[in-house]
Design a protein around this motif. Structure first.
Motif, short mmCIF file in Angstrom:
data_model
loop_
_atom_site.label_atom_id
_atom_site.label_comp_id
_atom_site.label_asym_id
_atom_site.label_seq_id
_atom_site.Cartn_x
_atom_site.Cartn_y
_atom_site.Cartn_z
N GLU B 126 0.73 -0.88 -0.24
CA GLU B 126 0.16 -0.30 0.12
C GLU B 126 0.75 1.38 0.58
O GLU B 126 1.85 0.72 0.21
N ASN B 127 0.50 2.25 -0.25
CA ASN B 127 0.67 3.56 -0.96
C ASN B 127 0.91 4.12 0.90
O ASN B 127 0.07 4.47 1.78
N ARG B 128 1.83 4.42 1.47
CA ARG B 128 2.18 4.90 2.85
C ARG B 128 2.17 6.61 2.84
O ARG B 128 1.19 6.09 4.30
N GLU B 129 1.43 6.79 2.04
CA GLU B 129 0.56 8.16 2.50
C GLU B 129 -0.68 7.95 2.90
O GLU B 129 -1.87 8.48 3.34
N VAL B 130 -2.01 6.49 2.52
CA VAL B 130 -2.70 6.00 3.17
C VAL B 130 -2.67 5.54 4.61
O VAL B 130 -1.86 4.91 5.37
N LYS B 131 -3.23 5.85 4.69
CA LYS B 131 -3.44 5.54 5.81
C LYS B 131 -3.79 4.63 6.81
O LYS B 131 -4.63 4.04 6.53
N ALA B 132 -3.19 4.12 7.79
CA ALA B 132 -3.07 2.91 8.42
C ALA B 132 -4.58 2.82 8.65
O ALA B 132 -5.30 2.90 9.73
N TYR B 133 -4.87 1.31 8.73
CA TYR B 133 -6.51 1.17 10.09
C TYR B 133 -5.38 1.24 11.14
O TYR B 133 -4.42 0.42 11.77
N ASP B 134 -6.16 1.22 12.01
CA ASP B 134 -5.80 2.03 13.77
C ASP B 134 -7.10 1.33 14.71
O ASP B 134 -8.17 1.83 14.80
N THR B 135 -6.75 0.75 15.32
CA THR B 135 -7.87 -0.02 16.56
C THR B 135 -8.06 1.22 17.32
O THR B 135 -9.30 1.36 17.69
N GLN B 136 -6.74 1.31 17.14
CA GLN B 136 -7.62 3.17 18.38
C GLN B 136 -8.66 4.60 18.08
O GLN B 136 -9.40 4.70 17.79
N THR B 137 -8.87 3.96 16.73
CA THR B 137 -10.08 4.58 15.57
C THR B 137 -10.60 3.25 14.70
O THR B 137 -10.30 2.84 13.84
N LEU B 138 -11.73 2.85 15.67
CA LEU B 138 -12.69 1.56 15.29
C LEU B 138 -13.44 2.37 13.95
O LEU B 138 -14.07 3.47 13.72
N GLN B 139 -13.88 1.36 12.23
CA GLN B 139 -14.10 1.88 11.31
C GLN B 139 -15.68 1.04 11.44
O GLN B 139 -15.84 0.06 11.57
N PRO B 140 -16.87 2.03 10.89
CA PRO B 140 -17.79 1.19 10.25
C PRO B 140 -17.63 -0.31 10.35
O PRO B 140 -17.00 -0.70 9.60
N GLY B 141 -17.90 -1.17 10.98
CA GLY B 141 -17.82 -2.84 10.25
C GLY B 141 -17.29 -3.67 11.39
O GLY B 141 -17.75 -4.30 11.43
N ASP B 142 -16.45 -2.78 12.29
CA ASP B 142 -15.79 -3.21 13.18
C ASP B 142 -16.98 -3.91 14.20
O ASP B 142 -17.69 -3.13 14.73
N THR B 143 -16.28 -4.46 15.27
CA THR B 143 -17.37 -4.66 16.52
C THR B 143 -16.63 -4.59 17.63
O THR B 143 -15.06 -5.34 17.77
N PHE B 144 -16.88 -3.26 18.88
CA PHE B 144 -15.70 -4.01 20.19
C PHE B 144 -16.68 -5.16 20.95
O PHE B 144 -17.74 -4.75 21.25
N ALA B 145 -16.11 -6.40 21.08
CA ALA B 145 -17.07 -7.34 22.26
C ALA B 145 -16.16 -6.99 23.39
O ALA B 145 -15.10 -6.80 23.70
N ALA B 146 -16.84 -6.65 24.76
CA ALA B 146 -16.67 -6.66 25.41
C ALA B 146 -17.56 -7.92 26.93
O ALA B 146 -18.50 -8.01 26.57
#
Lengths: 302, 246
Positions: B126-146
């Protein structure tokens, strides 16, 4: 016709048997792994009471001798899955139940419940035996010794008469129903000891809520279908085969360990005195039988 | 099931999707096939690197990625067979390589220890300029199971969009049958939290499905120490009055 006849009345025979019985002690320990649990035992017992009868068919019948368990401890160990966070579903799958699940884990560990059943009493319900004379050569006797040397050194040969069991039957160990409560309390204590002291009160309550009734937990882990006492009885009597061990130990002791009667060969008929050596006669062809009135020992001299 | 008496299980009461601990997992779907490179972070420090092959020829729907194990802080336990080991040509298991289907999910979890990890992932090409996925910012479709163990009232907040909700965890009851937590509850987290209030039984799962960018923080507001806490502090009849001198 035999040269020597020795007879002991049935009353005298009973006294001889009482000495034989009272001298008996046995101890053993062992362990085993049985998949979901492991167990070890340590036993020690002696014999008490009982009745003895001599019969004309040359048999000795012993009944209702008590097996008193001086020590009967059983240590049952297993893993407690005390507190499990199940692998609940995060992403359900309409066709397959669950597509993605939470990785579960359990709080728990191994515990042991040391059951002390000492003081229980079992019963040798029946023992039938014949008398068996055995000629005993003292292993400490040196080859060059004469019979007198052997006597002076305290290692004479002997004739020994054993009560040789034809069969021994011991009733199964009867584990009392109260043992279920004892086991429940032991497991509770073991779980409490397993939970570290720093675990807060709410967490302990949660753990106990998840564990539920301790006896149900124990039955589930150990695979007990019926009662605890029946399971323990089966474990002791059949799995560890304490019945077989007990019957073998008694039969072995009676048949070869402790004679009911023994005397030296050559047999001293005049003790040494005034510088004279003792007078001894060699005993041969010894037989020992019983009838309903007495024990009869016949032998030849020569 | 693994067995543990990890002290962090009982001492880490709150949860943060940006700092994953034993009782919270982040579930993420990659969507696009490709080779991905992930980094496990503790704060700003990089702890470990792993690789995920998102392969449409692999039928694995869930791959569990144990961040504590990758970071080398998980207590040693019995070997767990990873789903990913059934895919790929490499017969030698590599504990830092995972394989999952593009429509499958990676579950970032912590099997033991203090935790507090976040994960960043980017495509290897991937292009380094594209922001990486980071669990500190969850994206739509993610789930946080607690999982919330400690009884009490908690606040739920999406720190990025100022959404807030509340969850109450009841006190465990020691009954005549072993308690088993009911099925997990599901709530949605975006610019608002739906439903806003939920009631959980102890150790019952809570799946927070992310609808817009989120960092989810769950904090204990009011602890419930059970019947002992609700009882009066002492019986009046047993109180001994202090003698007044003078």
């Amino acid at each position: 016709m035999s040269h020597v006849t020795i007879a002991a009345s049935s009353n005298a025979f009973v006294q001889l048997f009482n000495a034989l019985r009272d001298n008996f002690t046995f101890s053993k320990s062992d362990s085993g792994n049985f998949g979901p649990f492991s167990a070890s035992y340590s036993i020690a017992f002696h014999l008490e009471n009982g009745s003895i009868a001599l019969h004309d068919d040359n048999t000795v019948e012993v009944k209702h001798v008590k097996v008193v368990w001086d020590s009967l401890t059983l240590n049952v160990c297993f893993n407690v899955p005390g507190f499990c966070i199940p692998s609940f579903c995060i992403v359900p799958d309409p066709w397959n139940g669950c597509l993605v699940g939470f990785p579960g884990f359990c709080v728990g560990g191994p515990i042991c419940a040391p059951l002390n059943l000492s003081g229980l009493v079992s019963d040798v319900s029946e023992l039938s035996a014949r008398l068996k004379p055995v000629y005993y050569v003292d292993p400490a006797r040196l080859p060059g010794w004469s019979d007198l040397d052997a006597e002076f050194n305290g290692h004479p040969n002997k004739w020994k008469i054993f009560v040789d069991p034809v069969f021994v039957h011991v009733d199964p160990i009867d584990v009392p129903a109260t043992v279920a409560n004892v086991l429940e309390n032991l497991v509770k204590d073991a779980i409490n000891n397993m939970i570290p002291g720093w675990v807060p009160g709410w967490a302990k309550d949660l753990i106990w809520a998840l564990i539920g009734p301790v006896l149900d937990l124990v039955k589930g882990i150990l695979g007990i279908v019926g009662s605890i006492e029946d399971w323990l009885s089966d474990l002791l009597n059949s799995v560890f085969d304490l019945l077989g061990i007990l019957e073998t130990a008694i039969a072995d002791y009676f048949a070869s360990k402790y004679p009911i009667f023994a005397f030296e060969d050559p047999y001293p008929i005049l003790a040494a005195s005034a510088g004279l050596i003792p007078v001894k006669i060699p005993i041969r062809n010894l037989t020992a039988t019983v009838n309903s009135k007495e024990m009869v020992v016949l032998a030849d001299v020569g | 099931m693994q067995r543990t008496f990890d002290p962090y299980l009982f001492s880490q009461i709150g949860l943060d999707s940006g700092a994953i601990t034993m009782l919270g997992s982040v579930v993420h779907s990659f969507g696009e096939p490709g080779e991905y490179r992930g980094t496990v972070r503790s704060g700003k420090e990089s702890e470990a690197t792993f690789y995920v092959s998102v392969d449409k020829n692999c039928a694995v729907a869930q791959v569990n990625i144990d961040l504590a194990k990758l970071a080398g802080t998980a207590p040693s336990r019995s070997t767990e067979v990873k789903d990913s080991e059934c895919c790929g040509d490499d017969s030698r298991p590599d504990e830092s390589r995972f394989v999952v289907h593009p429509k499958g999910y990676a579950v970032f979890h912590v099997s033991g220890g203090r935790g507090g990890y976040s994960v960043t992932i980017r495509r290897a090409d991937e292009n380094r300029e594209v922001k990486a996925y980071d669990t500190q910012t969850l994206q739509p479709g993610d789930t946080f199971a607690a999982v919330l163990l400690r009884p009490g009232v908690y606040s739920i907040r999406n720190l990025l969009l100022k959404a807030a909700g509340e969850v109450t965890v009841s006190y465990p009851v020691i009954g005549k049958a072993a308690y088993r937590p009911p099925a997990p509850l599901n709530i949605e987290v975006g610019d608002k939290i739906e439903p806003r209030t939920v009631s959980l039984h102890p150790a019952q799962g809570l799946n927070l499905h992310v609808k817009s960018a989120a960092r989810i923080k769950i904090e204990l507001v009011k602890p419930d120490d059970g019947p002992r806490d609700r009882m009066p502090s002492g019986r009046a009849g047993l109180k001994r009055s202090t003698p007044v001198k003078g």
